[in-house]
Design a protein around this motif. Sequence first.
Motif, PDB file in Angstrom:
ATOM      1  N   ILE A 191      32.221  18.324  64.800  1.00  0.00           N
ATOM      2  CA  ILE A 191      33.210  17.260  64.916  1.00  0.00           C
ATOM      3  C   ILE A 191      34.573  17.694  64.384  1.00  0.00           C
ATOM      4  CG2 ILE A 191      32.635  16.198  62.701  1.00  0.00           C
ATOM      5  CD1 ILE A 191      33.491  14.310  65.963  1.00  0.00           C
ATOM      6  N   ASP A 192      34.605  18.548  63.353  1.00  0.00           N
ATOM      7  CA  ASP A 192      35.898  18.968  62.819  1.00  0.00           C
ATOM      8  C   ASP A 192      36.635  19.879  63.795  1.00  0.00           C
ATOM      9  OD1 ASP A 192      33.908  20.951  62.198  1.00  0.00           O
ATOM     10  OD2 ASP A 192      35.378  21.941  60.908  1.00  0.00           O
ATOM     11  N   ILE A 193      35.891  20.687  64.561  1.00  0.00           N
ATOM     12  CA  ILE A 193      36.517  21.517  65.593  1.00  0.00           C
ATOM     13  C   ILE A 193      37.073  20.628  66.699  1.00  0.00           C
ATOM     14  CG2 ILE A 193      36.118  23.265  67.367  1.00  0.00           C
ATOM     15  CD1 ILE A 193      36.070  24.504  64.677  1.00  0.00           C
ATOM     16  N   ALA A 194      36.305  19.606  67.082  1.00  0.00           N
ATOM     17  CA  ALA A 194      36.764  18.676  68.118  1.00  0.00           C
ATOM     18  C   ALA A 194      38.056  17.987  67.694  1.00  0.00           C
ATOM     19  CB  ALA A 194      35.678  17.644  68.405  1.00  0.00           C
ATOM     20  N   LYS A 195      38.102  17.517  66.457  1.00  0.00           N
ATOM     21  CA  LYS A 195      39.300  16.832  65.970  1.00  0.00           C
ATOM     22  C   LYS A 195      40.494  17.778  65.943  1.00  0.00           C
ATOM     23  CE  LYS A 195      36.941  13.342  63.152  1.00  0.00           C
ATOM     24  NZ  LYS A 195      36.689  12.849  61.768  1.00  0.00           N
ATOM     25  N   ARG A 196      40.239  19.030  65.602  1.00  0.00           N
ATOM     26  CA  ARG A 196      41.313  20.020  65.552  1.00  0.00           C
ATOM     27  C   ARG A 196      41.869  20.277  66.954  1.00  0.00           C
ATOM     28  NH1 ARG A 196      38.996  24.887  62.606  1.00  0.00           N
ATOM     29  NH2 ARG A 196      38.272  23.186  61.266  1.00  0.00           N
ATOM     30  N   ILE A 197      40.963  20.397  67.933  1.00  0.00           N
ATOM     31  CA  ILE A 197      41.392  20.648  69.309  1.00  0.00           C
ATOM     32  C   ILE A 197      42.234  19.493  69.840  1.00  0.00           C
ATOM     33  CG2 ILE A 197      40.575  20.888  71.693  1.00  0.00           C
ATOM     34  CD1 ILE A 197      38.067  22.242  70.509  1.00  0.00           C
ATOM     35  N   LEU A 198      41.834  18.272  69.500  1.00  0.00           N
ATOM     36  CA  LEU A 198      42.460  17.080  70.067  1.00  0.00           C
ATOM     37  C   LEU A 198      43.649  16.574  69.258  1.00  0.00           C
ATOM     38  CD1 LEU A 198      39.182  15.127  70.940  1.00  0.00           C
ATOM     39  CD2 LEU A 198      40.518  16.615  72.429  1.00  0.00           C
ATOM     40  N   ALA A 199      43.912  17.166  68.094  1.00  0.00           N
ATOM     41  CA  ALA A 199      44.954  16.651  67.204  1.00  0.00           C
ATOM     42  C   ALA A 199      46.337  16.746  67.841  1.00  0.00           C
ATOM     43  CB  ALA A 199      44.935  17.421  65.885  1.00  0.00           C
ATOM     44  N   PRO A 200      47.074  15.635  67.915  1.00  0.00           N
ATOM     45  CA  PRO A 200      48.425  15.659  68.489  1.00  0.00           C
ATOM     46  C   PRO A 200      49.439  16.177  67.479  1.00  0.00           C
ATOM     47  CG  PRO A 200      47.907  13.454  67.748  1.00  0.00           C
ATOM     48  CD  PRO A 200      46.662  14.277  67.510  1.00  0.00           C
ATOM     49  N   ALA A 201      50.635  16.462  67.950  1.00  0.00           N
ATOM     50  CA  ALA A 201      51.714  16.880  67.057  1.00  0.00           C
ATOM     51  C   ALA A 201      51.947  15.813  66.002  1.00  0.00           C
ATOM     52  CB  ALA A 201      52.986  17.131  67.855  1.00  0.00           C
ATOM     53  N   GLY A 202      52.072  16.245  64.756  1.00  0.00           N
ATOM     54  CA  GLY A 202      52.287  15.318  63.656  1.00  0.00           C
ATOM     55  C   GLY A 202      51.029  14.961  62.901  1.00  0.00           C
ATOM     56  N   SER A 203      49.865  15.271  63.467  1.00  0.00           N
ATOM     57  CA  SER A 203      48.599  14.966  62.803  1.00  0.00           C
ATOM     58  C   SER A 203      48.312  15.994  61.713  1.00  0.00           C
ATOM     59  CB  SER A 203      47.458  14.968  63.821  1.00  0.00           C
ATOM     60  OG  SER A 203      46.201  14.953  63.172  1.00  0.00           O
ATOM     61  N   SER A 204      47.731  15.533  60.612  1.00  0.00           N
ATOM     62  CA  SER A 204      47.369  16.446  59.528  1.00  0.00           C
ATOM     63  C   SER A 204      46.238  17.383  59.951  1.00  0.00           C
ATOM     64  CB  SER A 204      46.945  15.652  58.292  1.00  0.00           C
ATOM     65  OG  SER A 204      45.808  14.845  58.576  1.00  0.00           O
ATOM     66  N   GLU A 205      45.515  17.037  61.016  1.00  0.00           N
ATOM     67  CA  GLU A 205      44.416  17.876  61.498  1.00  0.00           C
ATOM     68  C   GLU A 205      44.878  18.919  62.510  1.00  0.00           C
ATOM     69  OE1 GLU A 205      41.877  14.705  62.831  1.00  0.00           O
ATOM     70  OE2 GLU A 205      40.601  14.896  61.055  1.00  0.00           O
ATOM     71  N   ARG A 206      46.148  18.856  62.893  1.00  0.00           N
ATOM     72  CA  ARG A 206      46.672  19.821  63.863  1.00  0.00           C
ATOM     73  C   ARG A 206      46.693  21.207  63.231  1.00  0.00           C
ATOM     74  NH1 ARG A 206      48.903  19.544  68.830  1.00  0.00           N
ATOM     75  NH2 ARG A 206      50.749  20.755  69.417  1.00  0.00           N
ATOM     76  N   ALA A 207      46.254  22.205  64.000  1.00  0.00           N
ATOM     77  CA  ALA A 207      46.111  23.553  63.471  1.00  0.00           C
ATOM     78  C   ALA A 207      46.381  24.563  64.580  1.00  0.00           C
ATOM     79  CB  ALA A 207      44.703  23.742  62.900  1.00  0.00           C
ATOM     80  N   LEU A 208      46.215  25.830  64.242  1.00  0.00           N
ATOM     81  CA  LEU A 208      46.440  26.905  65.210  1.00  0.00           C
ATOM     82  C   LEU A 208      45.644  26.670  66.493  1.00  0.00           C
ATOM     83  CD1 LEU A 208      47.418  29.747  66.053  1.00  0.00           C
ATOM     84  CD2 LEU A 208      45.517  30.687  64.719  1.00  0.00           C
TER      85      LEU A 208
END
Length: 268
Positions: free
Chosen positions: A137-154
């Motif tokens: 689930i954490d990978i899914a959230k990272r993939i889907l995180a929009p600009a500005g989200s704290s979960e946004r990553a490389l």
Amino acid sequence: MIASVPVPLRRFSQNWLANDELAVALVRSMEPQSGDHFLEIGGGEGRMTRALLQHDVRVTTIEVDTRCCETLEALARNSAGKLSVIHGDVLEYDPPASSGPELRLVGNLPYAIASPIMRWTVKHHKIVSDAYYMVPIDIAKRILAPAGSSERALLSVLVGWFFDGKMIRRLGPGAFRPEPKIKSAFVRLQPHEPPACTARQQHCQTVVQGSFAHRRKTLLNSLRQSGWQRDEIERAFATIGIDIGARAEALRVIQFARLAEELPELIQ
């Protein structure tokens, strides 16, 4: 459960779907069409494979575990030519160019290498029609995180450069055997046109990687520590309109494309 199914092994990060009904439901959500060609990553015990073969499709499954390959080969012998089995590591596999752009990817991904498989998917984006992956689930959230989200990553930007992501279904530990300690998600990646960019793709990736290399720092300082000069970065920010105190997670994909155009390539 079919006979002689191998036991999941931790060293292969194997957590298999717990029942056939779930596999059938997941495949149904992919809306298979007659003549589709699926590349299944990690065929495992064959539960998802069998669900796919209920449709008028071709399936190529790649599996690193020799025990599972034997199970899958037995399934292939009774598939009327619809199933092919490749014994190998998907991260070392280069699909033939003739496979796409109509190749549909699917897999209950080994969680230990879910991120590398996402990068592999990005590398081969030109031949991908779509991709459906089971991931933590954490990978899914990272993939889907929009600009500005704290979960946004490389990974958010690398995947978002070429794909739109959508969460199809969340699953608890009880959906797998053995039960993992984390929740999971079945996600869809749908290709889209990448941003128009005059910079080389390798340079674009270098800029994105440098932007996220030092997550606790501002974008400017992260890029500085990755090799660019402060005056180069400030000029690029001024041209694009990026705030001097911005962090990497605040930028949209198109802004990273503009940044790659403005920053010089680093001399290795």
